[in-house]
Design an enzyme around this catalytic site. Sequence first.
Site, mmCIF file in Angstrom:
data_model
loop_
_atom_site.group_PDB
_atom_site.id
_atom_site.type_symbol
_atom_site.label_atom_id
_atom_site.label_comp_id
_atom_site.label_asym_id
_atom_site.label_seq_id
_atom_site.Cartn_x
_atom_site.Cartn_y
_atom_site.Cartn_z
ATOM 1 N N TYR A 61 -6.273 9.784 32.517
ATOM 2 C CA TYR A 61 -4.847 10.547 32.476
ATOM 3 C C TYR A 61 -4.824 11.668 33.563
ATOM 4 O O TYR A 61 -5.583 12.486 33.365
ATOM 5 C CB TYR A 61 -4.622 11.041 31.130
ATOM 6 N N SER A 62 -3.997 11.683 34.667
ATOM 7 C CA SER A 62 -3.831 12.565 35.471
ATOM 8 C C SER A 62 -5.380 12.823 36.266
ATOM 9 O O SER A 62 -5.718 13.809 36.849
ATOM 10 C CB SER A 62 -3.254 13.867 35.104
#
Length: 326
Positions: A61-62
């Site tokens: 995630y990111s």
Amino acid sequence: MEYTKLGHTGLDVSRICLGSMSFGDSSNWIHKWLLNEEESRPIIKRALELGINFFDTANVYSLGKSEEILGSALKEYADRDQIVLATKVHGKMFDGPNGSGLSKKAIHSQIDHSLRRLQTDYVDLYIIHRWDYDTPIEETMEALHEIVKAGKVRYIGASAMYAWQFQKAQNIAEQHGWTKFVSMQNHLNLIYREEEREMIPYCDATKIALTPYSPLASGRLTRDASAHTKRSDTDEIARSKYDRTADQDQLIIKRVAELATKYEVSRVHVALAWLLQKRTVAAPIVGATKLSHVETAADAVQFKLTAKDIAYLEEPYVPHNIVGFS
């Protein structure tokens, strides 16, 4: 807040898990609707105030930013011994060889990176994000067992795979005396119920906890089709999952709205109550980009549907193509 055991373990988790995919940096990932750290921290703090002790993120995630934001906030706002922290491994973290997957090298490397970003010595639940078709499952299960024995992970879980794959992994772990999975984070909501065919019966029979992702179908169960949000207009992954069946799903969405009006609650209450009545479901993974999102989700734990309501919501469902196993 209500709490439950995570499957057949002794671990207590809140009935709502705060998902952290929405916390990160839009400039370095596929989603353009993410909250930065300043915007994310009040939501994490509010979740804790509401009694949520279960938090889920992933290394991908990111590209690690979500873990950094969550870890920093929890270190400031929470007692680590009271928090159940989950993260995942599999996704592509860098270009070139060994940048993704579930090899021994990847698992041992990525757990250390996740622990550093999360500012903790261990994670409570370490989840394989997808099935790795390029690595023998024996290698993956042994590596997961090794990091459990090293004290870096307390329990292991899996996500988004076929029931035969999940069963194969469990059987191999049992044969070798390795750590077995205690949870399955699968795609499940009122407009996507394909998991009811094989995965849920298997988890029910073996006392595996379900922590469903997309419990609100990326917001589709919470609003009319004519309503638009930044996420609904830009989230290509959600559109790939739900746009193809949008017409046939509308009747279910309308029935969610109808029951919400009848009981004077939000549509979130209805959609989550349907999930929470399933005995295998421990805690849906609920994302939030506003304080009201986490507040409504926490409040929904107290709302119950009748057997007649459940049948009414389920009746229009028709088979869907399998999505989410990429």
